[in-house]
Design a protein around this motif. Structure first.
Motif, mmCIF file in Angstrom:
data_model
loop_
_atom_site.group_PDB
_atom_site.id
_atom_site.type_symbol
_atom_site.label_atom_id
_atom_site.label_comp_id
_atom_site.label_asym_id
_atom_site.label_seq_id
_atom_site.Cartn_x
_atom_site.Cartn_y
_atom_site.Cartn_z
ATOM 1 N N GLN A 178 9.556 -2.374 3.945
ATOM 2 C CA GLN A 178 8.966 -1.398 4.864
ATOM 3 C C GLN A 178 7.554 -1.004 4.457
ATOM 4 N N ARG A 179 7.319 -0.875 3.146
ATOM 5 C CA ARG A 179 5.989 -0.486 2.670
ATOM 6 C C ARG A 179 5.066 -1.686 2.481
ATOM 7 N N ASP A 180 5.617 -2.886 2.596
ATOM 8 C CA ASP A 180 4.844 -4.128 2.461
ATOM 9 C C ASP A 180 4.108 -4.177 1.121
ATOM 10 N N GLU A 181 4.813 -3.795 0.071
ATOM 11 C CA GLU A 181 4.238 -3.898 -1.271
ATOM 12 C C GLU A 181 5.354 -4.054 -2.291
ATOM 13 N N GLY A 182 5.086 -4.851 -3.306
ATOM 14 C CA GLY A 182 6.067 -5.034 -4.360
ATOM 15 C C GLY A 182 6.041 -6.445 -4.919
#
Length: 227
Positions: A51-55
Motif C-alpha cells: 500500500q505504501r509502495d516502499e520496502g
C-alpha cells in the motif's frame, strides 16, 4: 498453487533462522500482490508494504536481486514508513530474495527476523532455492517464454488467494477463531478429504460447504477443542 505457496512460507520458518515469511507475486500488469504469509502480522506488514509502495521486497522485485537488511533500524531513511511498521510488529531484519525464471521476475520471498543480524549463507542459499522451486511450480518451463500464459497462471494464483482469504474470514467468524486457526481448519479438512485447498475455499465462499462442517471435522480430529 495456493497451498504450495502457503507451504513455502511455513517451510521457510521451519527450516531457516527466521521468524516469518511472506510471498508476493506479480499480476498480469506487473503489480505485486500478496499470495501467502506464515502469520497474520506478516500478512499485515506485507500489505502495508504494498500500500505504501516502499520496502525491501518491492526493491527486490524491481531489481531482480536479493535485498538483505540485517538491521532495519539502520535503514529507516530508505524506507521510513515500512521500518516503523515492521518495528511495531516485532521485526528487526528482512532478507528478500527474488522468485524468477530465467529473466522473468515473478515475485519475491520475504524472510523476516525478530532479531538483528544477517542470515547464514547456507540459510540464504536454501531460501533462494525454495523460491526457485516455487517459481518453477508457478510457471512450468515450457510456458516460460509465453508471457500471456505466464500472466494467466499468475492471475489464477492471485484470484485463488482472494477466495482463500474470504473463506478464512467465513470460518473465523463462524467458529470465533483467529484467521490463522481458520486456515489450519480448512487445510486439514482439504487434506483429510483428498481435495485441493482452493476447491474447499471456493465451496465455503459459494456456500456449497458450511463452515460448521469444517469446524466439526477439526474437532473430530482434535485440531480444535470440543465446544
Amino acid at each position: 498453487m495456493v497451498e504450495l505457496l502457503a507451504g513455502l512460507s511455513e517451510n521457510c520458518v521451519r527450516l531457516l533462522d527466521v521468524a516469518a515469511a511472506g510471498v508476493l507475486l506479480s499480476d498480469g500488469r506487473g503489480v505485486l500482490r500478496l499470495v501467502a504469509a506464515s502469520s497474520e502480522r506478516t500478512r499485515l506488514l506485507e500489505l502495508f508494504q504494498l500500500q505504501r509502495d516502499e520496502g525491501p521486497c518491492l526493491d527486490c522485485f524491481r531489481t531482480g536481486t536479493p535485498v538483505l537488511v540485517p538491521e532495519l533500524a539502520a535503514t529507516a531513511d530508505r524506507w521510513p514508513a515500512f521500518c516503523a511498521a515492521a518495528d511495531g510488529v516485532g521485526f528487526r531484519s528482512v532478507h528478500a530474495v527474488p522468485m524468477r525464471l530465467q529473466t522473468t521476475v515473478l515475485g519475491t520471498l520475504g524472510l523476516f527476523g525478530s532479531q538483528v543480524g544477517s542470515l547464514d549463507r547456507s540459510d540464504l542459499d536454501l531460501g533462494q532455492a525454495l523460491a526457485h522451486v516455487a517459481s518453477v511450480a508457478v510457471v512450468n518451463e515450457r510456458a516460460a517464454a509465453d508471457s500471456a500464459t505466464v500472466n494467466a497462471q499468475l492471475q489464477h494464483a492471485l484470484t485463488s488467494r482472494v477466495v482463500l482469504e474470504q473463506a478464512k474470514g467465513v470460518i473465523a467468524h463462524v467458529g470465533d477463531l483467529t484467521v490463522e486457526d481458520a486456515f489450519r481448519v480448512m487445510r486439514r479438512y482439504a487434506r483429510d478429504h483428498g481435495r485441493r485447498l482452493g476447491e474447499v475455499a471456493g465451496d465455503v465462499v459459494e456456500r456449497r460447504l458450511a463452515g460448521r462442517d469444517l469446524l466439526e471435522h477439526a474437532r473430530s480430529v482434535d485440531l480444535l477443542p470440543e465446544e
